[in-house]
Design a protein around this motif. Structure first.
Motif, PDB file in Angstrom:
ATOM      1  N   SER A 243       0.808  -1.273   0.024  1.00  0.00           N
ATOM      2  CA  SER A 243       0.042   0.095   0.099  1.00  0.00           C
ATOM      3  C   SER A 243       0.623   1.161  -0.093  1.00  0.00           C
ATOM      4  CB  SER A 243      -1.028   0.098   1.159  1.00  0.00           C
ATOM      5  OG  SER A 243      -0.194   0.275   2.497  1.00  0.00           O
ATOM      6  N   GLY A 244       0.254   2.340  -0.305  1.00  0.00           N
ATOM      7  CA  GLY A 244       1.032   3.800  -0.412  1.00  0.00           C
ATOM      8  C   GLY A 244       2.157   3.700  -1.100  1.00  0.00           C
ATOM      9  N   ASP A 245       3.291   4.441  -0.363  1.00  0.00           N
ATOM     10  CA  ASP A 245       4.604   4.442  -1.020  1.00  0.00           C
ATOM     11  C   ASP A 245       5.664   4.207   0.023  1.00  0.00           C
ATOM     12  OD1 ASP A 245       5.884   7.361   0.047  1.00  0.00           O
ATOM     13  OD2 ASP A 245       3.717   7.519  -0.344  1.00  0.00           O
ATOM     14  N   LEU A 246       6.728   4.133  -0.335  1.00  0.00           N
ATOM     15  CA  LEU A 246       7.806   3.738   0.566  1.00  0.00           C
ATOM     16  C   LEU A 246       9.017   4.689   0.669  1.00  0.00           C
ATOM     17  CD1 LEU A 246       7.962  -0.225  -0.487  1.00  0.00           C
ATOM     18  CD2 LEU A 246       6.695   0.961   1.682  1.00  0.00           C
ATOM     19  N   GLY A 247       9.650   4.785   1.655  1.00  0.00           N
ATOM     20  CA  GLY A 247      10.950   5.421   1.800  1.00  0.00           C
ATOM     21  C   GLY A 247      10.516   6.951   2.282  1.00  0.00           C
ATOM     22  N   SER A 248       9.432   7.302   2.433  1.00  0.00           N
ATOM     23  CA  SER A 248       9.005   8.883   2.551  1.00  0.00           C
ATOM     24  C   SER A 248       9.245   9.162   4.139  1.00  0.00           C
ATOM     25  CB  SER A 248       7.861   9.408   2.128  1.00  0.00           C
ATOM     26  OG  SER A 248       6.710   8.246   2.547  1.00  0.00           O
ATOM     27  N   ALA A 249       9.078   7.974   5.060  1.00  0.00           N
ATOM     28  CA  ALA A 249       9.414   8.265   6.289  1.00  0.00           C
ATOM     29  C   ALA A 249      10.888   8.621   6.598  1.00  0.00           C
ATOM     30  CB  ALA A 249       8.364   7.485   7.269  1.00  0.00           C
ATOM     31  N   TYR A 250      11.497   7.454   6.058  1.00  0.00           N
ATOM     32  CA  TYR A 250      12.958   7.537   6.351  1.00  0.00           C
ATOM     33  C   TYR A 250      13.299   9.045   5.795  1.00  0.00           C
ATOM     34  CZ  TYR A 250      17.695   6.254   5.774  1.00  0.00           C
ATOM     35  OH  TYR A 250      19.155   6.121   5.805  1.00  0.00           O
ATOM     36  N   MET A 251      12.930   9.378   4.768  1.00  0.00           N
ATOM     37  CA  MET A 251      13.574  10.607   3.968  1.00  0.00           C
ATOM     38  C   MET A 251      13.093  11.855   5.020  1.00  0.00           C
ATOM     39  SD  MET A 251      15.736  10.371   1.579  1.00  0.00           S
ATOM     40  CE  MET A 251      16.147   9.109   0.635  1.00  0.00           C
ATOM     41  N   GLY A 252      12.083  11.796   5.717  1.00  0.00           N
ATOM     42  CA  GLY A 252      11.243  12.617   6.526  1.00  0.00           C
ATOM     43  C   GLY A 252      12.417  12.644   7.823  1.00  0.00           C
TER      44      GLY A 252
END
Ligand code: ADP
Ligand code: MG
Length: 352
Positions: A168-177
């Motif tokens: 679901s959704g997209d991956l890696g964005s929380a890590y980049m945050g």
């Protein structure tokens, strides 16, 4: 100036009362909440799941850039995410709290406003906890109880050869945050007046500070009459989680780089940091998206389902776990997950 109340002014019971008063329940399985030696729940004919998450200041969160309300919200939501990942619904929550002397009643009220907001949004009842002094900052241990009709629970070990692998959704964005917040923390050099620059990257900050559990996807699958063969939530990175499913299910897998869902802001940030985007999406932590497998005949339905992407398929065990890159090369999937246990923080304490 903000009002501050020392915890000692209220005492332990006064504090608990302040943090838990006026709670209303959402679930009929909640019989009794805060106020007795234990909470009482009743599940006459469903299967019950229980999950715990522990969060330590300095290991899992940094209060220099995480507001307490967000911390409360996130710690509850990540707990609920584990319950949804079993294809169950979260119902009750308990909160274990270790508090060092620098925290005031107002700090804990802010923390609880986040926990209680998450409970209201996800329909969960805060039914108890424990409160104690800590010598090493803030410690949180949350336990969530959930349930599902008999036969509905989805574990990690049910994936079969040819099943489709979906996320679901997209991956890696929380890590980049997290990278962005860390960068701005360094830039601020401790100046409280410093204004961090998040222009055009608000989504990344939100993904790190205020993640959501994918209740919507669980509902969508339910409506479509699809029960995944295996499922888990992605907290330590796609690679690591997919390897867990394959190991538990005695299968291999094949996923395609070009199909991994990545948000535009994640890509921009990776470029700025000179980081490999696919590595970040495969191994970055804290996505709290769902990873699941479904039988091949659902292909068309899965392609149409909003917020879900088919990224590959399950194979026989002896074919291994593989990533097919954009240029058609094959690589072995490896877990380089973002494992707090191996972080240097764990090594700095004196041995008893
Ligand atoms: P006991 O001494 O029997 O463990 P406590 O004094 O710790 O009881 O707790 C009294 C009540 O308050 C219990 O119902 C417990 O679940 C609840 N409680 C204690 N701490 C918290 C907390 N941090 N958040 C929510 N409820 C709490
Ligand atoms: Mg107690």
């Amino acid at each position: 100036m903000e009002k501050t109340t020392e915890i000692s002014q209220l005492g332990e019971f006064g504090l608990i009362d302040r943090l838990t008063r006026d709670i209303t329940f959402h679930n009929k399985s909640t019989v009794r909440g805060v106020g007795d030696d234990a909470a009482v729940v009743e599940y006459p004919d469903t299967e019950v799941v229980v999950t715990t998450d522990m969060l330590l200041e300095g290991v899992h969160f940094d209060l220099t850039y995480v507001p307490l309300k967000h911390l409360g919200y996130k710690s509850a939501v990540v707990n609920f995410s584990d319950v949804y990942a079993m294809n169950a619904l979260p119902r009750q929550l308990t909160v274990g709290l270790g508090v060092s002397s620098r925290f005031t009643v107002e700090h804990l009220e802010a923390l609880y406003s986040g926990i209680r907001l998450a409970c209201d949004i996800y329909g969960v009842d805060l039914v108890g906890g424990d409160t104690t002094a800590s010598r090493s900052g803030l410690v949180l241990a949350l336990t969530c109880i959930g349930d599902a009709p008999k036969g509905d629970i989805v574990t990690r070990d049910g994936a079969k050869d040819t099943d489709l692998i979906c996320v679901s959704g997209d991956l890696g964005s929380a890590y980049m945050g997290l990278q962005l917040l860390e960068r701005e923390k360094v830039a601020s050099a401790g100046d409280p007046e410093f204004i961090p620059k998040f222009d055009g990257k608000e989504y990344l900050v939100e993904r790190q500070l205020k993640p959501e559990a994918r209740r919507d996807i669980i509902e969508e699958l339910h409506k479509a009459g699809i029960k995944p063969t295996a499922m888990m939530d992605i907290s330590d990175g796609l690679s690591s989680e997919l390897l867990h499913i394959c190991k538990a299910s005695h299968t291999g897998c094949r996923i395609y780089e070009e199909r991994i869902p990545i948000d535009y802001q994640t890509a921009v940030m990776a470029e700025e940091l000179n980081m490999n985007l696919v590595t970040a999406a495969l191994n970055g932590g804290e996505d709290y998206e769902l990873l699941f497998t479904v039988p091949l005949h659902y292909h068309e339905m899965m392609e149409k389902m909003k917020g879900v992407k088919v990224i590959g398929h399950i194979t026989k065990e002896d074919l291994g776990c593989r990533l097919v890159t954009r240029d058609g090369a094959e690589m072995e999937l490896r877990a380089q997950g973002f494992n707090h246990m191996s972080s240097p923080v764990a090594e700095t304490e004196e041995k008893p």
